[in-house]
Design an enzyme around this catalytic site. Structure first.
Site, short mmCIF file in Angstrom:
data_model
loop_
_atom_site.label_atom_id
_atom_site.label_comp_id
_atom_site.label_asym_id
_atom_site.label_seq_id
_atom_site.Cartn_x
_atom_site.Cartn_y
_atom_site.Cartn_z
N ARG A 237 17.67 95.11 118.58
CA ARG A 237 18.36 94.67 117.37
C ARG A 237 17.70 95.33 116.17
O ARG A 237 16.47 95.42 116.08
CB ARG A 237 18.29 93.14 117.23
CG ARG A 237 19.25 92.39 118.16
CD ARG A 237 20.72 92.67 117.83
NE ARG A 237 21.68 91.99 118.67
CZ ARG A 237 22.25 92.50 119.77
NH1 ARG A 237 21.93 93.72 120.18
NH2 ARG A 237 23.15 91.82 120.44
N GLU A 266 23.77 98.37 110.32
CA GLU A 266 24.64 99.20 111.18
C GLU A 266 26.11 98.79 111.07
O GLU A 266 27.00 99.60 111.36
CB GLU A 266 24.19 99.09 112.64
CG GLU A 266 24.45 97.73 113.26
CD GLU A 266 23.90 97.61 114.68
OE1 GLU A 266 22.68 97.51 114.82
OE2 GLU A 266 24.70 97.60 115.62
N HIS A 298 25.32 101.98 118.62
CA HIS A 298 25.20 100.72 119.38
C HIS A 298 25.91 100.88 120.73
O HIS A 298 26.73 100.02 121.12
CB HIS A 298 25.77 99.54 118.58
CG HIS A 298 25.15 98.22 118.96
ND1 HIS A 298 24.73 97.28 118.05
CD2 HIS A 298 24.88 97.69 120.17
CE1 HIS A 298 24.24 96.22 118.69
NE2 HIS A 298 24.32 96.45 119.99
C1 COI Z 1 24.68 93.08 123.47
O1 COI Z 1 25.27 92.90 124.54
O2 COI Z 1 23.85 92.26 123.04
C2 COI Z 1 24.94 94.28 122.68
O3 COI Z 1 24.09 94.65 121.91
C3 COI Z 1 26.29 94.90 122.76
C4 COI Z 1 27.00 94.78 121.45
C5 COI Z 1 28.30 95.52 121.45
C6 COI Z 1 27.19 93.37 120.99
#
Ligand code: COI
Length: 333
Positions: A237, A266, A298
């Site tokens: 994160r 982001e 991401h």
């Molecule tokens: C997660 O699964 O936590 C990710 O970071 C994916 C994201 C597209 C929410």
């Protein structure tokens, strides 16, 4: 079961259609929208909603309206659950589930790709090649080999464990820090304290959930303690890393480079296309110019296996909850 899945995309829809075919009593419907105050009304008439988004759901109205429609479950299709406001979820008795096991290997393999890209200097090599048609094997492009490296993992949960197994298999020394130590992991990693991981890692990779008390966990102090030949990988994160301090550390050569799948702010760039550097938010403008920094949108999680399992695991829990069973992946906060 009547479920509304927000944040739908064509590649997820394939598995939604598959679910509907295999479960004739269920009706999964989809919307491309984020779940927010302006879109929550679409959920009226459904039993459950599901989301996969990076935008926080911080508006009380969302939780209050879901509860007023009789919806008491948000089935996240993500590992992370930091987008949820748990004060509101508790206040309106809304259960949160996530999908932490959709594919730990997806993120682990992306981490391996990041490490090899940085270690083998592909950033500067590609810059020379694409921008300058320069194919000279400069001394600055000489690499190290992965089996000589110490890989430091902060957060040894499902993903961190998969990362440790992969680097161990390649002969690297793997050290890790987690509040909870799993003795089974000692076959391929040595647990140590946070500061030792920071100081000894040649490749430092983050795999913790985001909690308020560990925001800016990697800041000026840690960059100063890291080896100046070390690389940072963040596919966890954004707010775990202080971006301002990261930029300074790269400019002052306190670390050698970074791979960033996530970054604070982001939301302003992921899933968007820009026509010039000047349109980017300031931090991105600085970092995007650096050949020893690589951004991915991401997308560390983004594999066919992940996308398929996100739908299956979230909808399995949605069905279990409606049938009065315990969900497999409740999020306790
Ligand atoms: C997660 O699964 O936590 C990710 O970071 C994916 C994201 C597209 C929410």
């Amino acid at each position: 079961m009547k479920a509304l899945l927000y944040n739908m995309t064509p590649e997820q829809k394939v598995y939604v259609d598959e679910w509907n075919k295999e479960h004739p009593d269920d009706d999964l419907e989809t919307t491309n929208d984020e779940l927010e105050a302006g879109t929550v009304e679409q959920a009226k008439g459904f039993d459950v909603v599901s989301v996969l988004q990076i935008f926080d759901i911080n508006d009380e109205e969302v939780y209050q309206k879901l509860a007023s429609y009789g919806i008491n479950h948000i089935a996240l299709r993500s590992v992370g659950f930091n987008i949820i406001n748990f004060d509101y979820a508790h206040k309106y008795h809304i259960l949160i589930t996530n999908t932490p096991a959709y594919s730990p290997r997806a993120v682990a393999e992306n981490t391996l790709t990041s490490a090899m890209y940085l270690l083998r200097k592909w950033g500067p090599i590609l810059k020379n090649e694409k921008e300058d048609l320069n194919f000279i094997r400069e001394a600055s492009l000489m690499s190290d080999e992965i089996y000589n490296q110490t890989v430091g993992i902060i957060g040894v949960g499902r993903i961190g464990t998969a990362v440790a197994e992969m680097f161990h298999a390649l002969g690297a020394r793997v050290i890790g820090y987690d509040l909870i130590e799993n003795p089974a992991n000692e076959a391929f990693l040595k647990y140590t304290d946070f500061d030792t991981v920071i100081k000894e890692a040649d490749i430092l990779t983050l795999h913790t959930p985001l909690e308020p008390e560990i925001e800016n966990m990697i800041s000026a102090k840690q960059f100063k303690e890291m080896k100046n030949t070390a690389y940072l990988i963040n596919a966890a994160r954004g707010p775990l890393v202080n971006t301002h301090d990261l930029i300074a550390a790269l400019q002052n050569q306190e670390i050698a480079g970074a791979s960033l799948d996530v970054m604070t702010g982001e939301e302003e760039i992921v899933m968007k296309k820009f026509t010039s550097i000047s349109e980017l938010p300031e931090d991105y403008r600085e970092l995007v110019k650096m050949p020893n920094v690589v951004f991915t949108p991401h997308s560390a999680y983004y594999t066919k296996t992940s996308v398929k399992n996100m739908i299956k695991q979230s909808m399995t829990d949605a069905k279990r909850v409606l049938n009065g069973q315990k969900p497999v992946y409740p999020v306790e906060d």
